[in-house]
Design a protein around this motif. Sequence first.
Motif, mmCIF file in Angstrom:
data_model
loop_
_atom_site.group_PDB
_atom_site.id
_atom_site.type_symbol
_atom_site.label_atom_id
_atom_site.label_comp_id
_atom_site.label_asym_id
_atom_site.label_seq_id
_atom_site.Cartn_x
_atom_site.Cartn_y
_atom_site.Cartn_z
ATOM 1 N N VAL A 97 36.561 -91.805 -16.438
ATOM 2 C CA VAL A 97 35.116 -91.661 -16.236
ATOM 3 C C VAL A 97 34.469 -93.020 -15.966
ATOM 4 O O VAL A 97 33.713 -93.195 -14.998
ATOM 5 N N VAL A 98 34.783 -93.999 -16.820
ATOM 6 C CA VAL A 98 34.161 -95.326 -16.692
ATOM 7 C C VAL A 98 34.600 -96.008 -15.401
ATOM 8 O O VAL A 98 33.784 -96.617 -14.695
ATOM 9 N N LYS A 99 35.880 -95.896 -15.068
ATOM 10 C CA LYS A 99 36.378 -96.534 -13.848
ATOM 11 C C LYS A 99 35.702 -95.962 -12.612
ATOM 12 O O LYS A 99 35.274 -96.696 -11.715
ATOM 13 N N MET A 100 35.589 -94.644 -12.542
ATOM 14 C CA MET A 100 34.933 -94.015 -11.393
ATOM 15 C C MET A 100 33.465 -94.408 -11.308
ATOM 16 O O MET A 100 32.966 -94.792 -10.232
ATOM 17 N N LEU A 101 32.764 -94.328 -12.449
ATOM 18 C CA LEU A 101 31.332 -94.629 -12.450
ATOM 19 C C LEU A 101 31.079 -96.075 -12.058
ATOM 20 O O LEU A 101 30.162 -96.367 -11.270
ATOM 21 N N ASN A 102 31.897 -96.988 -12.547
ATOM 22 C CA ASN A 102 31.727 -98.399 -12.198
ATOM 23 C C ASN A 102 31.989 -98.643 -10.713
ATOM 24 O O ASN A 102 31.357 -99.508 -10.095
ATOM 25 N N THR A 103 32.926 -97.885 -10.134
ATOM 26 C CA THR A 103 33.182 -98.000 -8.696
ATOM 27 C C THR A 103 31.947 -97.611 -7.899
ATOM 28 O O THR A 103 31.532 -98.301 -6.962
ATOM 29 N N TYR A 104 31.320 -96.496 -8.282
ATOM 30 C CA TYR A 104 30.102 -96.056 -7.590
ATOM 31 C C TYR A 104 28.955 -97.038 -7.823
ATOM 32 O O TYR A 104 28.201 -97.363 -6.886
ATOM 33 N N PHE A 105 28.811 -97.512 -9.048
ATOM 34 C CA PHE A 105 27.742 -98.455 -9.354
ATOM 35 C C PHE A 105 27.905 -99.757 -8.566
ATOM 36 O O PHE A 105 26.915 -100.356 -8.137
ATOM 37 N N ASP A 106 29.138 -100.213 -8.397
ATOM 38 C CA ASP A 106 29.376 -101.439 -7.623
ATOM 39 C C ASP A 106 28.842 -101.293 -6.199
ATOM 40 O O ASP A 106 28.232 -102.227 -5.653
ATOM 41 N N VAL A 107 29.094 -100.139 -5.588
ATOM 42 C CA VAL A 107 28.598 -99.885 -4.232
ATOM 43 C C VAL A 107 27.072 -99.898 -4.217
ATOM 44 O O VAL A 107 26.434 -100.532 -3.362
ATOM 45 N N ASN B 247 35.319 -83.426 -18.407
ATOM 46 C CA ASN B 247 36.695 -82.964 -18.222
ATOM 47 C C ASN B 247 37.727 -84.076 -18.113
ATOM 48 O O ASN B 247 38.927 -83.774 -18.082
ATOM 49 N N GLU B 248 37.305 -85.340 -18.059
ATOM 50 C CA GLU B 248 38.254 -86.428 -17.858
ATOM 51 C C GLU B 248 38.238 -87.407 -19.030
ATOM 52 O O GLU B 248 37.236 -87.531 -19.737
ATOM 53 N N PRO B 249 39.357 -88.124 -19.231
ATOM 54 C CA PRO B 249 39.400 -89.152 -20.271
ATOM 55 C C PRO B 249 38.375 -90.246 -20.002
ATOM 56 O O PRO B 249 37.965 -90.475 -18.853
ATOM 57 N N HIS C 26 40.639 -83.796 -9.620
ATOM 58 C CA HIS C 26 40.653 -83.759 -11.080
ATOM 59 C C HIS C 26 40.831 -82.324 -11.543
ATOM 60 O O HIS C 26 39.963 -81.472 -11.300
ATOM 61 N N HIS C 27 41.968 -82.051 -12.179
ATOM 62 C CA HIS C 27 42.270 -80.725 -12.710
ATOM 63 C C HIS C 27 42.070 -79.641 -11.650
ATOM 64 O O HIS C 27 41.485 -78.578 -11.901
#
Length: 347
Positions: free
Chosen positions: A192-202, A186-188, A254-255
């Motif tokens: 998607v990549v920014k959110m996933l990378n934030t979680y992966f960094d943690v 549902n997201e651009p 998101h939406h």
Amino acid sequence: MAKILVADDETDLEMLIKQKFRKQIREQKYEFVFAVNGNDALNKISEHPDIDMVLSDINMPEMDGLTLLGKLNETSPLIKAVIVSAYGDMENIRMAMNLGAFDFLTKPLNFEDLELTMAKTMAHVLQMRETLKAIRENNILRMYVDESVLQFMNQRNFENSITVNETIEATVVFIDICGFTMITENEPADIVVKMLNTYFDVIVKEIIDQKGHVDKFIGDAVMAVFRGDFHLDRAIETSLNVRRKIELLKSSEHHGITFMPKVSIGLHTGEVISGNIGSASLRRLDYTVIGDVANTASRLKGVAEDGQIIIAESSYEKVKESFNCRMLHEVVLKNKARPVTIYEVLD
């Protein structure tokens, strides 16, 4: 093709260079850009960031060649400058060299000498760029590859031993971001990549803190391997810390849908095969672990619900005195002849 900036207020020099180097220009060996003073030269460098070298006079209006040299060292250290001046006294030569000039030529120009100097300068520039490229690639490699792999690659017999493998005791952990498929659908892409990378960094930080190794990223999941002393304990500590840190992250809107990040985690311990898996002829290999332990860890992750850390009974028996766990039920895992009793690791 080498791109060369000529900075000189003698405008007839532009025509002279174009005539003397017309064959090289036609063959696209050289491309020349011209400036009438130091300020103009800096502007041209901004317009042409791929300039390789500068040929500069000393005496020019607005900004002289020595001042230009100083500016180049500050803003464009990879560009090498050759001073071309009618003033060939030792004081000017020393000042130019102290400011970082690569070479010094005097007018009237000997164009054979000029071309040799240009070729020598370009060879130096290319060597510098190759060195920097190697350093960058090495740093990038260190971001993605375990240190033990780098040491292995540095062995003199790397090419002959690239398919060597070993059996080791280890714990494999699969950490999945729960419900993230909803975001991907549902997201651009950039969100998607920014959110996933934030979680992966943690997640990655906690793995590294417990001396684990990030084996690979699989979609919105992370596979990690722990080996050495107390590898099962360290894997569970990592899992608890990851769950805690992820759940502390802010929710995202998101939406009209609120996404609360959570993880589901499965881990298993035992003997694994560790080695370079893939195609040597294609030069596509992953230094990874395979075997029943990795497969079971993945399937335990599959049965874990949001926020759960799931282990098998065999792992529970090894850590029951160190961690608070509760028995859940039996599950049937693919390729397992018998049902497996699973436990949830609690805080």
